[in-house]
Write a protein that holds these residues in place. Sequence first.
Motif, short mmCIF file in Angstrom:
data_model
loop_
_atom_site.label_atom_id
_atom_site.label_comp_id
_atom_site.label_asym_id
_atom_site.label_seq_id
_atom_site.Cartn_x
_atom_site.Cartn_y
_atom_site.Cartn_z
N VAL A 1 0.85 -1.19 0.00
CA VAL A 1 0.00 0.00 0.00
C VAL A 1 0.88 1.25 0.00
O VAL A 1 1.85 1.33 0.76
N ILE A 2 0.54 2.19 -0.86
CA ILE A 2 1.23 3.49 -0.87
C ILE A 2 0.26 4.54 -0.38
O ILE A 2 -0.78 4.76 -1.00
N GLU A 3 0.58 5.18 0.74
CA GLU A 3 -0.24 6.32 1.16
C GLU A 3 0.33 7.54 0.44
O GLU A 3 1.42 8.01 0.75
N ALA A 4 -0.42 8.03 -0.53
CA ALA A 4 0.12 9.03 -1.45
C ALA A 4 0.01 10.46 -0.93
O ALA A 4 0.70 11.35 -1.41
N GLY A 5 -0.86 10.69 0.06
CA GLY A 5 -0.96 12.05 0.58
C GLY A 5 -2.28 12.28 1.31
O GLY A 5 -2.99 11.33 1.65
N PHE A 6 -2.56 13.56 1.51
CA PHE A 6 -3.72 14.01 2.28
C PHE A 6 -4.41 15.07 1.41
O PHE A 6 -4.16 16.26 1.56
N PRO A 7 -5.24 14.63 0.44
CA PRO A 7 -5.74 15.54 -0.60
C PRO A 7 -6.44 16.80 -0.07
O PRO A 7 -6.35 17.85 -0.72
N ALA A 8 -7.14 16.71 1.06
CA ALA A 8 -7.85 17.91 1.54
C ALA A 8 -6.89 18.97 2.08
O ALA A 8 -7.29 20.11 2.29
N SER A 9 -5.63 18.62 2.27
CA SER A 9 -4.71 19.59 2.88
C SER A 9 -4.29 20.69 1.91
O SER A 9 -4.04 21.81 2.32
N SER A 10 -4.20 20.40 0.62
CA SER A 10 -3.87 21.45 -0.36
C SER A 10 -4.13 20.94 -1.77
O SER A 10 -4.16 19.74 -2.02
N GLN A 11 -4.28 21.89 -2.69
CA GLN A 11 -4.49 21.52 -4.09
C GLN A 11 -3.29 20.77 -4.63
O GLN A 11 -3.42 19.82 -5.40
N GLY A 12 -2.10 21.19 -4.21
CA GLY A 12 -0.87 20.55 -4.66
C GLY A 12 -0.85 19.08 -4.26
O GLY A 12 -0.49 18.21 -5.05
N ASP A 13 -1.23 18.80 -3.02
CA ASP A 13 -1.26 17.42 -2.55
C ASP A 13 -2.32 16.62 -3.31
O ASP A 13 -2.08 15.48 -3.70
N PHE A 14 -3.46 17.23 -3.52
CA PHE A 14 -4.54 16.57 -4.27
C PHE A 14 -4.02 16.13 -5.65
O PHE A 14 -4.18 14.99 -6.06
N ASN A 15 -3.38 17.08 -6.36
CA ASN A 15 -2.89 16.78 -7.71
C ASN A 15 -1.87 15.65 -7.70
O ASN A 15 -1.89 14.79 -8.57
N ALA A 16 -0.97 15.67 -6.71
CA ALA A 16 0.06 14.63 -6.65
C ALA A 16 -0.57 13.27 -6.40
O ALA A 16 -0.22 12.28 -7.04
N VAL A 17 -1.54 13.21 -5.47
CA VAL A 17 -2.20 11.93 -5.17
C VAL A 17 -2.91 11.42 -6.42
O VAL A 17 -2.83 10.24 -6.77
N GLN A 18 -3.57 12.31 -7.13
CA GLN A 18 -4.30 11.92 -8.32
C GLN A 18 -3.37 11.34 -9.39
O GLN A 18 -3.63 10.30 -9.98
N LYS A 19 -2.25 12.00 -9.57
CA LYS A 19 -1.27 11.55 -10.57
C LYS A 19 -0.75 10.15 -10.19
O LYS A 19 -0.60 9.28 -11.04
N ILE A 20 -0.46 9.97 -8.91
CA ILE A 20 0.05 8.67 -8.45
C ILE A 20 -1.02 7.59 -8.66
O ILE A 20 -0.73 6.51 -9.16
N ALA A 21 -2.27 7.92 -8.32
CA ALA A 21 -3.37 6.95 -8.48
C ALA A 21 -3.52 6.54 -9.93
O ALA A 21 -3.81 5.38 -10.25
#
Length: 507
Positions: A41-61
């Motif tokens: 399992v890869i915990e990719a981030g915390f999307p609600a914390s910032s738009q930047g984190d959201f984008n990174a998580v989405q790209k990883i997914a």
Amino acid sequence: MTQIKIFDTTLRDGEQSPGVNLNQLEKLEIAKQLERLGVDVIEAGFPASSQGDFNAVQKIAQTITESTVTALARANKNDIDQAWEAIKEAKKPRIHVFIATSPIHMKDKLKKTPEEVIDIAVEMVKYAKDKCIDIEWSAEDASRSDLPFLATIIEKVIDAGATVINLPDTVGYTTPKEYGEMFKYVKENVANINQVDLSTHCHDDLGMALANTIAGIQNGATQVEGTFNGIGERAGNVALEELAVALEIRKDFYPYHTQIVLNEIKRTSDMISKLTGMIVPGNKAIVGRNAFAHESGIHQDGVLKNTQTYEIITPELVGVQSNNLVLGKHSGRHAFKERIVQLGFSLSEEKISETFKSFKQLTDRKKEVTDDDLFVLLMDIQTDVSHRKHYQLESFQVQYDSTHSPTATVTLETPSQKIVTGSKSGAGSVEALYNTIESLIEEKVQLTDFTLSSIGKGKDALAEVHVHLKINEQDVSGRGTAQDVLEAAAHAFLNAVNRVFIKLKVD
Ligand SMILES: [Zn+2]
């Protein structure tokens, strides 16, 4: 042998280390390496914390196919919506929702009664379950929670649809005996516990993260959360490479195994250390520079006669290469391309051409280009966000003689594509350089840390500089490599400055 699932949170808990701020491409490179390493399992981030984190998580997914990709959410609908939006395209998505369960957190932080906390937890797990099949639920500060209360809430969230129950030692306070007993209690007192994976999450504030994690496993945990190199909040999380290798080396004693590809460990550690700027201490277990060095004469003598006299882990097991392959001036594009693949990078033809050019330039100045050099070169190209860079170093000059204060002259290209030049002095060459750059940019900058190291050996080795800066009250780190120490220093400084700009723009 029981299989222990590895949940890597380097990109979420690890990124919460002070001064660490990875850009989207850096996060993506780390995620791809974690997949190659075999984490479950890869915990990719915390999307609600910032738009930047959201984008990174989405790209990883969108990119990762083998590992489950999860994102963190507090127990509210907005966080869960954002987490789901970010991961829904993953092949194996998981929503990770948490709420605190210890008396001190419920009363003073959440200002909720235990009954209210149960209601919220159940409602939010159900809400998340409507979107995603795989739901992990964490009891924040579990190790300081009341055990009967913990058993009650766990049973209810499993009924609501949770598939993994994580019991973190959030503040790094517990001992192996206590932590193990908590898992035992939960195993014995929660009727539906066998429907889920139980998970550990340990912090190293008292240096007991690994011992606590193993105590959890010995009492029924089948998933372990941690980070690479043990980075994370405060003293960090359990170091996953230590756990994986300990279970392998002592399999005579521990009846557990993981899916980790052990000889990818060193590369993963190097990548994370370079990209986060969190340098691994030389004496760090498994991945430290000295982890396999035998210094004392008696030890060296023993190892020469029989390596097993003093060596319990071979460097090869974790992917430390003793014979570094080298490329040189006469290496062609074909050999170069082959090496890129062997190093685990996949680059577009365009990027290969770009890197080959940098490689050729390097061979003009450096006789032998090692894997370590190539690794840095490739990493820089792969994670470069220069199309959004705001300040570019055009040229610089430093005047130094031992009897006068050094003076630097720097020319930069600014965000508005203007070319500016300035000159300042300082007590040392680096200070003169940084004073000059600071005078040319608009931000107020304070240097809080500066580290210089060499990549590989020899007088012609590449210099690597990591800096930590405080810019507009934000902690930010930057890195730079070059053959010259001052040039690496200039790049590291601007790299950090540009990260703040990128963040301001994206968030
Ligand atoms: Zn944590």
